[in-house]
Design a protein around this motif. Structure first.
Motif, PDB file in Angstrom:
ATOM      1  N   LEU A   7     -45.496  27.666  45.928  1.00  0.00           N
ATOM      2  CA  LEU A   7     -46.744  28.253  46.477  1.00  0.00           C
ATOM      3  C   LEU A   7     -46.756  29.242  47.363  1.00  0.00           C
ATOM      4  O   LEU A   7     -47.314  30.181  47.358  1.00  0.00           O
ATOM      5  CB  LEU A   7     -47.537  26.967  46.834  1.00  0.00           C
ATOM      6  N   HIS A 214     -48.658  25.857  53.433  1.00  0.00           N
ATOM      7  CA  HIS A 214     -48.736  25.081  52.267  1.00  0.00           C
ATOM      8  C   HIS A 214     -47.330  24.056  52.253  1.00  0.00           C
ATOM      9  O   HIS A 214     -46.266  24.626  52.333  1.00  0.00           O
ATOM     10  CB  HIS A 214     -48.720  25.696  51.081  1.00  0.00           C
ATOM     11  N   ASN A 227     -52.807  22.121  52.867  1.00  0.00           N
ATOM     12  CA  ASN A 227     -52.998  23.862  52.906  1.00  0.00           C
ATOM     13  C   ASN A 227     -53.832  24.088  54.201  1.00  0.00           C
ATOM     14  O   ASN A 227     -54.878  23.262  54.558  1.00  0.00           O
ATOM     15  CB  ASN A 227     -53.807  24.156  51.689  1.00  0.00           C
ATOM     16  N   GLN A 252     -55.808  26.697  46.954  1.00  0.00           N
ATOM     17  CA  GLN A 252     -54.526  27.471  47.277  1.00  0.00           C
ATOM     18  C   GLN A 252     -54.853  28.927  48.010  1.00  0.00           C
ATOM     19  O   GLN A 252     -55.799  29.341  47.232  1.00  0.00           O
ATOM     20  CB  GLN A 252     -53.723  27.790  46.088  1.00  0.00           C
TER      21      GLN A 252
END
Length: 369
Positions: A7, A214, A227, A252
């Motif tokens: 991520l 993250h 997050n 995200q």
């Protein structure tokens, strides 16, 4: 590679379209805990690789094709297979750089299979995070010297002198460094929890900054994603979480920008629905509210505001996912207008915004070859 690392890579690729002033270290190549004598010895045993170049197509500002470029006519981009691209004529022609065949093994293996990131402070001086560690160049990417045996967690330069670097010596406790001399020296200054170390940052001053965090949390029964946003007030030595999205852990985030100590914006997408997200804060990142985006936007990848009302975003469109466009607002994001090709070519947006030079250079690549 773990989920958190993946991520972070996505956030860097999507959230940093351009890097006008960034860098890494030239003098400090020590591993945490090394003695000064060991450092001096390591400098005598330098690992250097040579890169070769060949003509290439210009890079694209879509996913996996992040652009970084400097003042004047020199620019660097990320091309297919994560190849390093370079232009020295303002984007009219590009070269692809990769390790020479005899040096590929020393660099860490097949270059096509690596995920690399790089930053340049000047047209000749830059750094790359690759499979084997962090490398430095002083000749615009023709040769690279290994300076850290670890990949970076993040690297950021506020200006030509002040920067911060996080090296994940362990998964749980990245070692942080700061520099006050343009990367000539790095000073070990703090160990952060992996839960608090961001992978995409924005600094308002040499000391005050925010970053996207993250990580995957394991409570002994379940593993779930977390997050949010972290803040630093000492130049990146230490980070503290200021907000975590507990309502939707699948979101995200890809880009973060602050206008001042209180007002900021956060862009990303819904992890499951894939819908674009743009949040705004008025209290330094402790609380965020949703800001509308144009209906045909797939993802916002870069943000810039000159005041509370007027701002710009770089986005990808749903009907043309590989094409990046710019939208402009004068009412704080209530309504947006897409800039035309002529407005983009003419730079009808702030010269201070790094994306201006990006799009002008891409325009030169497309129409002035």
């Amino acid at each position: 590679m773990n989920t958190r690392s993946n991520l972070c890579l996505v956030a860097v690729l999507l959230g940093e379209l351009v890097c006008a002033t960034a860098g890494c270290s030239t003098q400090v190549a020590q591993v945490v805990g090394q003695s000064e004598s060991a450092v001096q010895q390591s400098r005598k045993q330098e690992v250097v690789v040579r890169f070769v170049s060949e003509p290439a197509a210009p890079p694209k500002p879509n996913t996996g094709h992040t652009i970084f470029f400097e003042s004047g006519k020199t620019a660097f981009g990320l091309g297919d297979y994560y190849y390093l691209l370079r232009t020295t004529d303002g984007g009219h022609s590009w070269q692809q750089l990769r390790p020479a065949p005899e040096d590929e093994k020393v660099f860490g293996g097949r270059y096509e299979e690596m995920v690399v990131f790089f930053r340049f402070l000047t047209p000749t001086r830059g750094w790359m995070s690759a499979e084997r560690g962090i490398w430095q160049t002083e000749d615009g990417g023709n040769t690279w010297r290994l300076i850290f045996p670890y990949r970076w967690q993040y690297i950021n330069f506020v200006d030509s002198q002040h920067g911060s670097l996080s090296v994940p010596v362990t998964d749980d406790y990245p070692q942080n460094y700061v520099t006050w001399d343009g990367g000539e020296t790095w000073h070990q200054c703090g160990v952060s929890s992996g839960d608090e170390t961001p992978c995409n940052t924005h600094f308002l001053t040499s000391r005050l900054g925010w970053g996207i965090i993250h990580y995957v949390k394991d409570d002994g029964f379940n593993r779930y994603e977390v997050n949010g946003v972290a803040r630093t007030s000492d130049g990146g030595c230490h980070w503290q979480r200021v907000w975590v999205n507990n309502d939707d852990p699948y979101q995200q985030y890809t880009s973060i920008y602050f206008l001042n100590e209180r007002e900021g914006w956060l862009a990303g997408e819904e992890g499951l629905a894939g819908e674009p997200i743009l949040y705004q804060t008025a209290d330094g990142g402790r609380m965020w509210k949703s800001t509308p985006l144009p209906n045909n936007v797939l993802l916002a990848t870069d943000i810039y505001f000159v005041n509370s009302k007027e701002g710009w975003i770089v986005t990808r469109l749903k009907e043309a996912w590989s094409t990046e466009v710019i939208f402009h607002t004068i009412d704080g994001g209530k309504t947006w207008r897409q800039l035309t090709e002529s407005e983009i070519a003419g730079g009808k947006f702030p010269s201070e915004w790094k994306a201006r030079r990006l799009f002008q250079m891409l325009h030169a690549s497309r129409y002035n070859r």
